[in-house]
Design an enzyme around this catalytic site. Sequence first.
Site, PDB file in Angstrom:
ATOM      1  CG  ASP A  19      -1.789   1.090   1.481  1.00 27.59           C
ATOM      2  OD1 ASP A  19      -2.400   1.674   0.499  1.00 27.59           O
ATOM      3  OD2 ASP A  19      -1.542   1.795   2.654  1.00 27.59           O
ATOM      4  CG  ASP A  21      -1.477   7.706   0.537  1.00 28.01           C
ATOM      5  OD1 ASP A  21      -0.954   8.863   0.431  1.00 28.01           O
ATOM      6  OD2 ASP A  21      -2.326   7.327  -0.677  1.00 28.01           O
ATOM      7  CG  ASP A 181      -2.525   1.940   5.985  1.00 34.39           C
ATOM      8  OD1 ASP A 181      -2.844   1.462   5.052  1.00 34.39           O
ATOM      9  OD2 ASP A 181      -2.519   3.141   6.356  1.00 34.39           O
TER      10      ASP A 181
END
Length: 233
Positions: A19, A21, A181
């Site tokens: 991922d 961000d 995240d």
Amino acid sequence: MQAAVDALIAARFDTVVYDLDGTLIDSAKDMQLAVSHVLADHGLPAVSEEDVRIFMGQGSKVTMAKAFARHGKVLDDKALSAVTREFVRYYAADPVGHTVAFDGVPRVVGHFEKLGLKQGVCTNKFEAPSRTILEHLKLMPPIADLAGADTFPVRKPDPRHILMLVERMGGDPARTVMIGDSIHDVEAAHGAGLPAVLVSWGYTERPARELGAEAVIERFDALPQALSRIASR
């Protein structure tokens, strides 16, 4: 010790998908500025960086819907699409003003390149600013490919977002791991039949340890050890 860790990783994995961000980069400030610019254009107060960290993860349209909802404004699809275009325009003008890679990221992705691992990014951010950021931070290369929100007809948590990227990279889904995240990364990874590793500092309301990943790391340079533990199971 490091040689043993590397051997386990190379034997189990050939592809690592990240991922963006909240996982590789801290982009909250630049996102907050762009979101708040749109809100100001509509006579609304700014949102905070902490707000934006929670709003992110499902793409720009969801981010903007949550930003307006924070001020009690529910937009229909036409209005939401319009403010999303405004946001994309503001954000694309300067996506790297305050954005940085998290500690340890350049070192780990560089190390994985030396191991011969294919590395890609699967993000719900649009592809063009994502590439700009990765290139600006000198993470692409060693990261070789990227799938954004507008790259394929699907996006996370749809597992095909990851699988189509892995196929394009020439990777083996059976030898791929997802690093993220949020719950969307876990759902996409598990839907694709992949193990998931989450970072503890990401953009999510729920703590990473509650989201069902195979491992959670407290710092990015702990990723090789986490992958070796998964590989040895």
